[in-house]
Enzyme design. Structure first.
Site, PDB file in Angstrom:
ATOM      1  N   ASP A 331       0.877  -1.158   0.000  1.00  0.00           N
ATOM      2  CA  ASP A 331       0.000   0.000   0.000  1.00  0.00           C
ATOM      3  C   ASP A 331       0.926   1.223   0.000  1.00  0.00           C
ATOM      4  O   ASP A 331       2.084   1.109   0.418  1.00  0.00           O
ATOM      5  CB  ASP A 331      -0.866  -0.022   1.261  1.00  0.00           C
ATOM      6  CG  ASP A 331      -1.652   1.259   1.441  1.00  0.00           C
ATOM      7  OD1 ASP A 331      -2.339   1.667   0.495  1.00  0.00           O
ATOM      8  OD2 ASP A 331      -1.558   1.862   2.527  1.00  0.00           O
ATOM      9  N   ASP A 524      -1.316  -0.717   6.118  1.00  0.00           N
ATOM     10  CA  ASP A 524      -1.521  -0.213   7.480  1.00  0.00           C
ATOM     11  C   ASP A 524      -2.949   0.223   7.767  1.00  0.00           C
ATOM     12  O   ASP A 524      -3.370   0.280   8.906  1.00  0.00           O
ATOM     13  CB  ASP A 524      -0.590   0.980   7.747  1.00  0.00           C
ATOM     14  CG  ASP A 524      -1.106   2.247   7.079  1.00  0.00           C
ATOM     15  OD1 ASP A 524      -1.408   2.189   5.877  1.00  0.00           O
ATOM     16  OD2 ASP A 524      -1.224   3.275   7.756  1.00  0.00           O
ATOM     17  N   ASP A 528      -7.052  -1.828   4.237  1.00  0.00           N
ATOM     18  CA  ASP A 528      -6.100  -2.853   3.802  1.00  0.00           C
ATOM     19  C   ASP A 528      -6.388  -4.214   4.420  1.00  0.00           C
ATOM     20  O   ASP A 528      -5.804  -5.217   4.010  1.00  0.00           O
ATOM     21  CB  ASP A 528      -4.663  -2.446   4.166  1.00  0.00           C
ATOM     22  CG  ASP A 528      -4.190  -1.240   3.378  1.00  0.00           C
ATOM     23  OD1 ASP A 528      -4.596  -1.108   2.216  1.00  0.00           O
ATOM     24  OD2 ASP A 528      -3.430  -0.435   3.942  1.00  0.00           O
TER      25      ASP A 528
END
Length: 637
Positions: A331, A524, A528
């Site tokens: 991410d 995080d 996600d």
């Protein structure tokens, strides 16, 4: 441990004394069974006290397990082998086998204890009490008894018992137990503190934001305590292997003792003795301690080494799987970048940087948008309302404000186009705020989510470790995502994704890897969590990450440093290498000695070789495994 050392010391003393007396009386050490002469019977009687002191616990454990129906284990193997040695008149070998095996067990216990200590050092972060403040009175209570929103007092030297926000006081916090970082973190009113840290200097009053069961310290302890429950495939195989291996060995030893004399000449007593001795040495050699102890110990050491660096691994299965990683997916926001927007560039046109920032900060001061807030932080001074006149919010474009009697436009390219003002049209890494003063272009500011200092290093180390592809998934715009990806050296970038789109991209990437290869996702945010759960191995940035991401992840990086991924890969590969070394070494040595035993090469030394093949190999395998406990990362010193 001390009692065992004393017991073995006494037993060794008796053993040495029996040898000295035997030498002084001229007794033969072996070759006669106890019932052949009173000398051989006396010799056996002299060595029995040492044998029972050294091996009494093994004999008792073997007998107790037999009564419980658990016949085939290492205690049974050792009891049969050593009692058989006495029956054959090999008293010294019988005691020596038991002595060396017990020393090996002591060594194993010490090694396991050390490895467990390396992980359970984290248990020291569990708070014993909390100083709850009610109606001005401070009382010491169990952390479980503190409710959400209550105030606790943390004195210098005390552990932070619960997560919360500082109300009063400033201090330095030792976060080493959580993050592995030795540099203390300063906190002041309004800042968050995490349970498990140690308050070093000042007195703090903290408002509790999470009850004990949901606090950081509880989650970490749960991760540590449950790490050993998820075994790697190698560990699971060794456990299953030992369950079936021991009875097979016992049956094989019985066949070795009985079949050859029956086939050759059943009346030859010497032949029976020779093959019984062969079967006994076969039993000693075949004890699976070297594998049963060293393999879990290696993985335990790897998990311990990672925990010291602020990385929590929820099971050795994940540590083993990391070594097979082919694709790593990141991410962007909060993982490769810091997750906070800041003014990163100032490009004035016809004015100074200070003037550009001053006018823009005042024009945007009435907005609560994150971009406006980043401008206030960059300006760093109090806004003077007397300088600001009429302010008009232009939805989707920006603001139009009067500052110091001048008309200031601050916003995106559509705002400039609306007022027909030529503007900068190049690409940059971040969001551009264009500024015009009285219809003249005054320059632009770049507001971006800053890339973490070690993000590029993380990508480089992953590629160096053999990862075939690195991918970045983000909901950010295409230009910013592409520029960040190019700057970090990411192989593939997918931008402007919704949470569901990330899962779709993950499914595509999962089909690209090989059957045995693994895909790792690092994220995080709460959005996600589905992707973390879908990946072969999910890694959460724990220090700033959401609870949902940490729960869904298999590995938690408490320091929020992407470069810890490279460290994890090195620990994983080192652990796997040590495990394979131990398996190959143990099987090779045991097989060689078993062949020597069955072929009667070096017959006089076969029991001593058997002792080495069991105890010696176990000790060497454990010493090799212990290297993971003392692992030092060469890449980071």
């Amino acid at each position: 441990m001390k009692k065992d050392i004393v017991r073995l010391s006494i037993g060794s003393g008796l053993f040495v004394a029996a040898i000295v007396v035997s030498l002084s009386l001229g007794m033969p050490f072996h070759g006669e069974v106890p019932w052949e002469s009173w000398w051989s019977f006396l010799r056996m009687a002299m060595f029995l006290p040492a044998y029972f002191v050294i091996g009494g616990e093994v004999l008792w454990s073997a007998l107790r397990n037999i009564l419980r129906g658990q016949v085939f284990d290492e205690n049974f193997l050792m009891a049969i082998a050593t009692v058989g040695a006495f029956v054959l008149g090999e008293c010294i070998e019988g005691v020596a086998v038991m002595l060396f095996c017990e020393i090996g067990e002591l060594f194993e216990s010490r090694a396991v204890s050390k490895s467990r200590d390396s992980i359970t050092e984290l248990m020291d972060i569990r708070p014993d009490y909390a100083n709850r403040k009610r109606d001005g009175v401070v009382e010491k209570v169990d952390p479980h008894d503190v409710a959400l929103g209550e105030t606790i007092v943390i004195r210098p030297g005390e552990k932070v018992p619960l997560d919360g926000v500082v109300l009063t006081g400033t201090s330095l916090l030792d976060t080493k137990a959580l993050t592995g970082e030795s540099v203390p973190r300063s906190v002041s009113p309004g800042e968050e503190v995490l349970s498990g840290c140690i308050n070093e200097t000042g007195l703090l009053e903290v408002q509790v934001t999470k009850v004990f069961g949901e606090s950081t310290v509880t989650k970490i302890l749960d991760l540590v305590e449950n790490a050993s429950s998820k075994k790697s495939k190698t560990e699971a195989f060794i456990t299953k292997f030992a369950r079936y291996y021991t009875p097979i060995v016992c049956i094989s030893a019985a066949l070795i003792a009985v079949l050859p004399p029956l086939i050759v000449n059943m009346g030859d007593g010497a032949l029976w003795m020779m093959w019984i001795k062969t079967a006994l040495s076969f039993l000693v050699v075949s004890c699976p301690c070297a594998l049963v102890i060293s393999v879990p110990l290696s993985f335990f050491g790897g998990i311990g080494s990672a925990s010291k660096c602020g990385v929590l691994i929820k099971g050795s299965n994940y540590l083993e799987a990391l070594a097979k990683t082919e694709i790593v997916v990141f991410d962007k926001t909060g993982t490769l970048t810091k997750g906070t927007f800041n003014v990163t560039e100032l490009h004035p046109s016809g004015m100074t940087k200070e003037a550009l920032l001053d006018l823009t900060a005042h024009a945007e001061s009435s907005s609560s948008h994150p971009i406006s807030q980043s401008l206030q932080r960059a300006y760093g001074k109090a806004i003077d309302p007397s300088r600001i006149g009429a302010v008009e919010e232009l939805a989707g474009h920006g603001v139009k404000a009067v500052v110091d009697g001048k008309t200031v436009l601050a916003g995106n390219k559509r705002l400039m186009e609306q007022f027909h003002i030529p503007y900068f049209t190049g690409e940059t890494e971040g969001t551009i705020v264009h500024v015009a003063v009285d219809g003249v272009y005054g320059g632009y500011l770049v507001i971006a989510d800053e890339v973490k200092e070690d993000a590029a290093k993380a990508i480089g180390e992953l590629k160096a470790s053999g990862v075939q592809k690195t991918v970045m998934l983000t909901g950010d715009n295409e230009t910013t995502a592409r520029l960040v990806g190019e700057r970090l050296g990411v192989d593939e970038v997918h931008s402007e994704l919704l949470p569901g789109d990330k899962v779709d991209e993950m499914e595509t990437l999962l089909r690209e890897k090989s059957e045995k290869g693994k895909l790792v996702f690092v994220g995080d945010g709460i959005n996600d969590a589905p992707v973390l759960a879908r990946a072969d191995i999910g890694v959460a940035m724990g220090g700033l990450g959401s609870d949902a991401a940490i729960e869904a992840a298999d590995i938690v990086i408490m320091t929020d440093e992407p470069s810890k991924l490279g460290l994890l890969m090195r620990i994983s590969k080192k652990t796997r290498s040590i495990v394979l070394q131990n398996i190959v070494f143990a099987i090779a040595v045991k097989t060689a000695v078993q062949i020597l035993s069955i072929t009667h090469v070096l017959d006089d030394w076969i029991l001593w070789l058997a002792v080495f093949a069991d105890v010696g190999v176990s000790i060497l395998a454990i010493l090799n495994a212990i290297r993971m406990l003392r692992y030092r990362d060469k890449e980071n010193g």
